[in-house]
Scaffold this active site. Structure first.
Site, short mmCIF file in Angstrom:
data_model
loop_
_atom_site.label_atom_id
_atom_site.label_comp_id
_atom_site.label_asym_id
_atom_site.label_seq_id
_atom_site.Cartn_x
_atom_site.Cartn_y
_atom_site.Cartn_z
N ARG A 231 18.33 -13.88 -25.05
CA ARG A 231 19.37 -13.78 -26.11
C ARG A 231 20.52 -14.92 -26.06
O ARG A 231 20.94 -15.29 -25.05
CB ARG A 231 20.09 -12.39 -25.72
CG ARG A 231 19.28 -11.16 -25.92
CD ARG A 231 19.00 -10.96 -27.30
NE ARG A 231 18.27 -9.75 -27.68
CZ ARG A 231 17.05 -9.54 -27.54
NH1 ARG A 231 16.15 -10.66 -27.53
NH2 ARG A 231 16.62 -8.44 -27.95
N GLU A 260 22.85 -14.88 -35.22
CA GLU A 260 21.59 -15.02 -35.89
C GLU A 260 21.62 -14.26 -37.42
O GLU A 260 22.21 -13.14 -37.31
CB GLU A 260 20.38 -14.41 -35.09
CG GLU A 260 20.29 -15.28 -33.73
CD GLU A 260 19.26 -14.64 -32.77
OE1 GLU A 260 18.83 -15.41 -31.91
OE2 GLU A 260 18.74 -13.58 -33.00
N HIS A 279 13.94 -17.17 -33.29
CA HIS A 279 13.86 -15.95 -32.89
C HIS A 279 12.40 -15.17 -33.28
O HIS A 279 12.18 -14.12 -33.60
CB HIS A 279 14.94 -14.86 -33.20
CG HIS A 279 14.94 -13.85 -31.96
ND1 HIS A 279 16.30 -13.28 -31.87
CD2 HIS A 279 14.20 -13.09 -31.19
CE1 HIS A 279 16.12 -12.33 -30.89
NE2 HIS A 279 14.94 -12.13 -30.40
#
Length: 318
Positions: A231, A260, A279
């Site tokens: 994260r 994000e 991601h």
């Protein structure tokens, strides 16, 4: 009556193949994560929400009066307001370990790309500058097998990374909340000081928010590499930018960011010694198959009135 599911992503063919045989009892409505109009139109009718990355707020959950289950396609539930879900009697489930093979391989991919300066070499080669190579290449590029790899967090993904890099010859250290009796366990400061590659494998919690701050970065070896596939909020991004610009760290491999989707103006994206992906280390056809098998199974459990698997909150009746 069919169980109504709102899937907050657009499926590929392999996903549809898994879901199609269940159509007699499972009614899945697909919605792109950026399509708020469809999401809020379908939400009031959904009993189950298959959730990927777009945050689910208190307001979102209260907008789904029929919701009985929010199923995270993945392990981390930090993007779900679990407290509100619990208050409303909505079970929240996740899929621990389902993405571990893919994320572990993606982690090693970022290690190799940073150590081997892959993006810079790719650009130089395409520009006709591939030979002779940079004279400094042999002074800066490393083998994973010659490195000490420090794993911050020691769950399913980290243990798979350990297996891969040990097979390549690396020495592996790890840290977690408490000593585990193994010779490879270190405190976080000791791990940072001893590792050539530091790889993050933690959930984002109040305790881990900006855990890798300026002090932690200063504790790392000169010219070490930082890899983050967990994260983004675990890292203090301005401090990381400074360390990379100053040359205190050799490079960083990042699949995740504090905000994000990552802002194109994020300074990390302007640095030549940063390798980035959006991601997606988890996103393979193999992981999607594992996700959908587990998601369908838990929906079947809900439909049949059986106990749900991998519920992370306490809700009456589950």
């Amino acid at each position: 009556m069919a169980l109504r599911v709102l899937a907050h992503f657009i499926p590929g063919d392999s996903v549809l193949e898994i879901v199609a045989p269940e159509s007699d009892w499972l009614d899945v409505r697909w919605c792109h994560e950026d399509d708020d109009a469809t999401f809020y139109r379908e939400l009031p009718h959904a009993e189950v929400l298959w959730h990927v990355l777009r945050p689910l707020s208190d307001e979102d959950l209260r907008g789904g009066p029929r919701l009985r289950l929010v199923h995270k396609l993945g392990a981390g539930v930090n993007t779900i307001d679990v407290a509100t879900a619990t208050e409303l009697g909505i079970a929240v489930a996740n899929m621990p370990g389902a993405n571990a093979p893919s994320v572990a391989e993606g982690t090693v991919l970022l290690m190799l790309a940073t150590l081997r300066r892959l993006p810079a070499l790719d650009r130089a080669t395409r520009a006709g500058q591939g030979w002779p190579t940079d004279a400094g290449l042999g002074e800066t590029v490393r083998d994973i097998g010659s490195c000490t790899v420090g794993l911050v967090g020691y769950g399913n993904i980290a243990k798979r990374v350990e297996q891969i890099v040990q097979a390549m010859g690396a020495t592996v250290l790890h840290t977690n909340t408490a000593p585990d009796g193994t010779g490879a366990w270190r405190t976080l400061p000791d791990l940072l000081a001893q590792s050539d590659i530091v790889s993050l494998h933690l959930p984002l919690t109040p305790a881990t928010d900006k855990l890798v701050d300026r002090t932690a970065l200063d504790a790392m070896k000169p010219h070490a590499v930082l890899v983050n596939t967990s994260r983004g909020g675990i890292v203090d991004e301005p401090a990381l930018v400074e360390a990379l610009r100053d040359g205190r760290l050799a490079a960083a491999g990042l699949d995740v960011f504090a905000s994000e989707p990552v802002d194109p103006g994020n300074p990390l994206l302007q640095l030549d010694n940063v390798v980035v992906t959006p991601h997606v280390t988890w996103l393979t056809v193999d992981t999607m198959r594992r996700y959908l098998v587990e998601a369908v199974d838990n929906c079947r459990r809900l439909h049949d009135g059986r106990e749900l698997a991998n519920v992370v909150n306490t809700v009456e009746g589950n």
